[in-house]
Write a protein that holds these residues in place. Structure first.
Motif, mmCIF file in Angstrom:
data_model
loop_
_atom_site.group_PDB
_atom_site.id
_atom_site.type_symbol
_atom_site.label_atom_id
_atom_site.label_comp_id
_atom_site.label_asym_id
_atom_site.label_seq_id
_atom_site.Cartn_x
_atom_site.Cartn_y
_atom_site.Cartn_z
ATOM 1 N N ILE A 168 0.744 -1.238 -0.094
ATOM 2 C CA ILE A 168 -0.059 0.082 -0.026
ATOM 3 C C ILE A 168 0.820 1.116 0.001
ATOM 4 C CG2 ILE A 168 -1.796 1.360 1.214
ATOM 5 C CD1 ILE A 168 -2.656 -1.425 2.378
ATOM 6 N N PHE A 169 0.513 2.186 -0.823
ATOM 7 C CA PHE A 169 1.342 3.407 -1.238
ATOM 8 C C PHE A 169 0.432 4.622 -0.841
ATOM 9 C CE2 PHE A 169 3.338 0.026 -3.525
ATOM 10 C CZ PHE A 169 4.674 0.283 -3.487
ATOM 11 N N VAL A 170 1.047 5.740 -0.517
ATOM 12 C CA VAL A 170 0.265 6.929 -0.314
ATOM 13 C C VAL A 170 0.894 8.048 -1.339
ATOM 14 C CG1 VAL A 170 -0.312 8.717 1.113
ATOM 15 C CG2 VAL A 170 -0.447 6.503 2.015
ATOM 16 N N ALA A 171 -0.082 8.677 -1.914
ATOM 17 C CA ALA A 171 0.366 9.627 -2.680
ATOM 18 C C ALA A 171 0.947 10.936 -1.952
ATOM 19 C CB ALA A 171 -0.714 10.060 -3.675
ATOM 20 N N LEU A 172 1.946 11.601 -2.524
ATOM 21 C CA LEU A 172 2.643 12.484 -1.659
ATOM 22 C C LEU A 172 2.506 13.903 -2.455
ATOM 23 C CD1 LEU A 172 5.868 10.795 -0.263
ATOM 24 C CD2 LEU A 172 3.539 11.020 0.618
ATOM 25 N N ASP A 173 2.476 15.243 -1.788
ATOM 26 C CA ASP A 173 2.466 16.317 -2.356
ATOM 27 C C ASP A 173 3.721 16.968 -2.043
ATOM 28 O OD1 ASP A 173 2.685 17.489 0.424
ATOM 29 O OD2 ASP A 173 0.745 18.210 0.393
ATOM 30 N N GLU A 174 3.984 18.281 -2.379
ATOM 31 C CA GLU A 174 5.394 18.845 -2.422
ATOM 32 C C GLU A 174 6.050 18.781 -0.995
ATOM 33 O OE1 GLU A 174 2.376 21.553 -2.372
ATOM 34 O OE2 GLU A 174 2.810 20.338 -4.105
ATOM 35 N N ASN A 175 5.316 18.798 -0.047
ATOM 36 C CA ASN A 175 5.423 18.677 1.293
ATOM 37 C C ASN A 175 5.623 17.369 2.110
ATOM 38 O OD1 ASN A 175 5.654 21.748 1.541
ATOM 39 N ND2 ASN A 175 3.521 21.742 1.702
ATOM 40 N N LEU A 176 5.620 16.409 1.194
ATOM 41 C CA LEU A 176 5.460 15.068 1.653
ATOM 42 C C LEU A 176 4.453 14.604 2.553
ATOM 43 C CD1 LEU A 176 9.700 14.646 2.016
ATOM 44 C CD2 LEU A 176 8.293 14.063 -0.175
ATOM 45 N N GLN A 177 3.333 15.208 2.427
ATOM 46 C CA GLN A 177 2.100 14.820 2.977
ATOM 47 C C GLN A 177 1.215 14.032 2.142
ATOM 48 O OE1 GLN A 177 1.871 15.646 6.350
ATOM 49 N NE2 GLN A 177 3.833 15.996 6.064
ATOM 50 N N PRO A 178 0.161 13.089 2.536
ATOM 51 C CA PRO A 178 -0.546 12.580 1.684
ATOM 52 C C PRO A 178 -1.462 13.525 0.944
ATOM 53 C CG PRO A 178 -0.867 11.899 4.022
ATOM 54 C CD PRO A 178 0.086 12.963 3.979
ATOM 55 N N ARG A 179 -1.672 13.336 -0.266
ATOM 56 C CA ARG A 179 -2.324 14.069 -1.244
ATOM 57 C C ARG A 179 -3.366 13.249 -2.083
ATOM 58 N NH1 ARG A 179 -1.392 13.505 -6.722
ATOM 59 N NH2 ARG A 179 0.371 12.213 -6.618
ATOM 60 N N ALA A 180 -4.609 13.853 -2.193
ATOM 61 C CA ALA A 180 -5.827 13.301 -2.759
ATOM 62 C C ALA A 180 -5.358 13.107 -4.275
ATOM 63 C CB ALA A 180 -6.922 14.365 -2.842
ATOM 64 N N LEU A 181 -5.880 11.927 -4.567
ATOM 65 C CA LEU A 181 -5.867 11.560 -6.011
ATOM 66 C C LEU A 181 -6.896 11.747 -6.900
ATOM 67 C CD1 LEU A 181 -4.641 7.775 -4.815
ATOM 68 C CD2 LEU A 181 -3.167 9.450 -6.140
ATOM 69 N N GLU A 182 -6.551 11.936 -8.010
ATOM 70 C CA GLU A 182 -7.655 12.021 -9.105
ATOM 71 C C GLU A 182 -8.699 10.786 -9.133
ATOM 72 O OE1 GLU A 182 -6.072 13.395 -12.881
ATOM 73 O OE2 GLU A 182 -4.711 14.641 -12.032
ATOM 74 N N ASN A 183 -9.761 11.141 -9.690
ATOM 75 C CA ASN A 183 -10.738 10.190 -9.557
ATOM 76 C C ASN A 183 -11.044 9.074 -11.016
ATOM 77 O OD1 ASN A 183 -12.237 9.158 -7.355
ATOM 78 N ND2 ASN A 183 -13.720 10.724 -7.272
ATOM 79 N N ASP A 184 -9.999 9.104 -11.654
ATOM 80 C CA ASP A 184 -10.082 8.402 -12.921
ATOM 81 C C ASP A 184 -9.920 6.919 -12.485
ATOM 82 O OD1 ASP A 184 -7.465 8.715 -12.345
ATOM 83 O OD2 ASP A 184 -6.687 8.932 -14.349
ATOM 84 N N LYS A 185 -10.246 6.025 -13.490
ATOM 85 C CA LYS A 185 -10.328 4.814 -13.406
ATOM 86 C C LYS A 185 -8.809 4.021 -13.207
ATOM 87 C CE LYS A 185 -14.481 4.004 -15.682
ATOM 88 N NZ LYS A 185 -15.190 2.770 -16.175
ATOM 89 N N VAL A 186 -8.724 2.974 -12.427
ATOM 90 C CA VAL A 186 -7.567 2.117 -12.179
ATOM 91 C C VAL A 186 -7.057 1.953 -13.824
ATOM 92 C CG1 VAL A 186 -6.522 0.252 -11.417
ATOM 93 C CG2 VAL A 186 -8.271 1.443 -10.061
#
Length: 125
Positions: free
Chosen positions: A107-125
């Motif tokens: 399990i991976f978490v997307a990161l923003d420029e401050n290395l904080q969790p970032r919401a992902l776009e809602n497109d399909k896998v």
């Protein structure tokens, strides 16, 4: 194998051996993390960090000279996380017989420029 693409293909070296003469489990985990991170990062369209490894199973040892193939596929995308199924196969011997040697869910978490969790776009896998 089905129509999946190999994410990583490599050959372990004698320096990757554990005290039992097989490939060190940490080496395999590292290869899986790199492959999963590449797939998750592509889906996230940016940096990701590993936050969990679930269901790790070692089925067979990997030996020096095996050709190791790591397959990583996105299973699920959450608000900030990406779950990736990872399987590792070893091709061994003159006949090139392939065996599943390891599998896990990363399990991976997307990161923003401050290395904080970032919401992902809602497109399909």
């Amino acid at each position: 194998m089905d129509k999946r693409r190999v994410t990583i293909r490599t050959v372990p070296q004698p320096s990757d051996l554990n005290k039992n003469g097989n490939i060190f489990g940490g080496w395999v985990l590292s290869q899986m993390d790199v492959a999963g991170g590449a797939v998750a990062g592509r889906r996230a369209r940016g940096p990701v960090a590993t936050v969990a490894v679930e269901g790790m199973k070692f089925h067979r040892p990997i030996e020096v000279g095996d050709v190791v193939s790591v397959y990583a596929d996105v299973r699920e995308v959450g608000r900030t996380s990406i779950t990736v199924d990872i399987e590792v196969f070893a091709e061994r011997g003159a006949a090139g017989e392939e065996h599943k040697v390891t599998e896990a869910v990363y399990i991976f978490v997307a990161l923003d420029e401050n290395l904080q969790p970032r919401a992902l776009e809602n497109d399909k896998v």
